[in-house]
Write an enzyme that holds these catalytic residues in place. Sequence first.
Site, PDB file in Angstrom:
ATOM      1  N   GLU A  15     -15.912   6.418   7.624  1.00  0.00           N
ATOM      2  CA  GLU A  15     -14.783   6.139   6.587  1.00  0.00           C
ATOM      3  C   GLU A  15     -14.385   7.398   5.526  1.00  0.00           C
ATOM      4  OE1 GLU A  15     -15.632   2.556   4.553  1.00  0.00           O
ATOM      5  OE2 GLU A  15     -13.507   2.298   3.660  1.00  0.00           O
ATOM      6  N   ASP A  21      -9.401   2.019  -4.356  1.00  0.00           N
ATOM      7  CA  ASP A  21      -9.697   0.858  -4.810  1.00  0.00           C
ATOM      8  C   ASP A  21     -10.527   0.943  -6.248  1.00  0.00           C
ATOM      9  OD1 ASP A  21      -9.126   0.294  -2.300  1.00  0.00           O
ATOM     10  OD2 ASP A  21     -10.556  -1.268  -1.997  1.00  0.00           O
ATOM     11  N   GLN A  76       0.843  -1.081  -0.236  1.00  0.00           N
ATOM     12  CA  GLN A  76       0.205  -0.001   0.088  1.00  0.00           C
ATOM     13  C   GLN A  76       0.806   1.293  -0.116  1.00  0.00           C
ATOM     14  OE1 GLN A  76      -3.091  -0.317   3.215  1.00  0.00           O
ATOM     15  NE2 GLN A  76      -4.519  -0.129   1.633  1.00  0.00           N
TER      16      GLN A  76
END
Length: 415
Positions: free
Chosen positions: A386, A162, A103
């Site tokens: 989030e 994503d 990541q």
Amino acid sequence: MNYYTTPSESARNILIANDRGGYTIPTSGLYPYQWNWDSAVAALGFAEFDIDRAWVELETLFSGQWADGMVPHILFHKPDPGYFPGPDVWGGTGPIASSGVTQPPLAATMARRVWEKDRVVGEARLRALFPAMLAWHRWFMNWRLDEHGAVCTTHPWEAGRDNAPDWDGAMAGIDASDVGEYQRRDTSHVNSADRPTKYDYDRYIKLVQIGREAGWDQAKLLELNPFRVADPTMSFTTLRAARDLLTISQELGIAAEGLNADVARLEAGARSLWNEALGAFDARDAHTGEWAESVSNASYLCWYGGIDSSQMLDRVKTVLTTVPHPIPSYDPNMPKFDERRYWRGPTWAFMNMLAGFGLAEMGHGVEAEALRLKTARLIAGHGFAEYYDPITGSPAGGNSFTWTAAVWLHWAGRN
Ligand code: DGY
């Protein structure tokens, strides 16, 4: 009797509640393991009230480092059937069950910040972590650069964004017709309209299958992987991490061969992501050379990477005055903008923090402060989500979210 909980108390409580002993999950249910860049941000939050716990977060992350230097994007410390794809699907080859991709490397940058909060406590911890952080940096230099020195992502999950429009071109080139049956779990925890589509998910899983079949051998995957995109998230964060490793090595007197040259190479690579026609930093397909034509919130990480841009500054000023809850993860004026769908529109508080760090460091204090205050208002008004709808501010995805709480403690909610 507790009649009123301040946002800072709530933020601390979220970090404590998401602590699984040595590592922090992003949020229960949706993300029940240790995520790499989430953990680096979590360390900043812990550093505000428990500096030892901040170091432990980073140390636990590096305990999952592979022999080749890669630090996985997920460490599956304890089994959890509520998540897919789990350790059996990934077939990671490291010391702890893990995924097979990495990541964006935030850890070295956050380790430096934790150390700067308390140099006395931090020095021994930082010295001990340095070789692992340097090995991860070198792994990026070995396996993830394109010919310009821009850093590539080999899976949409590796860039952490994503379903960003940045990948649409490369995703269209993946044949996922033989991916087989699988059961998603994410959409049983949160609203499916906030999440990637099945089309995207089939391709995410297909790329995992390709990596697993290759035993996550990077030399083989250079040949086999249909997905390789040079992108602003990877390029700016890797550049920034290299700069921080260089500073740490100089201040602590640690020899770290080659870092100066690496910074120069990564800087040239990051600059090569300037799409002149678009007027923004953009993603570029490493296989085809095609631009994504995407202005994302990662485009605004240029200052975090140490690169100034008057055109990006103009864009920040516009976004701060025209978008109710900036910075949107995708330009609201572009046709693919989707205000709730994950990385195709929503605002992410931690991305704002990274952009804010860079703006402040490069002399754009007014914009940095405006962004901080807008982020604080968003979190205080809509909870520790989030991510958020950039138009209405409504919370999306998971709640009681670790990195949003950490952003509040370390940056947005600071007095
Ligand atoms: C997920 O499972 O949705 C994660 O974003 C993968 O890292």
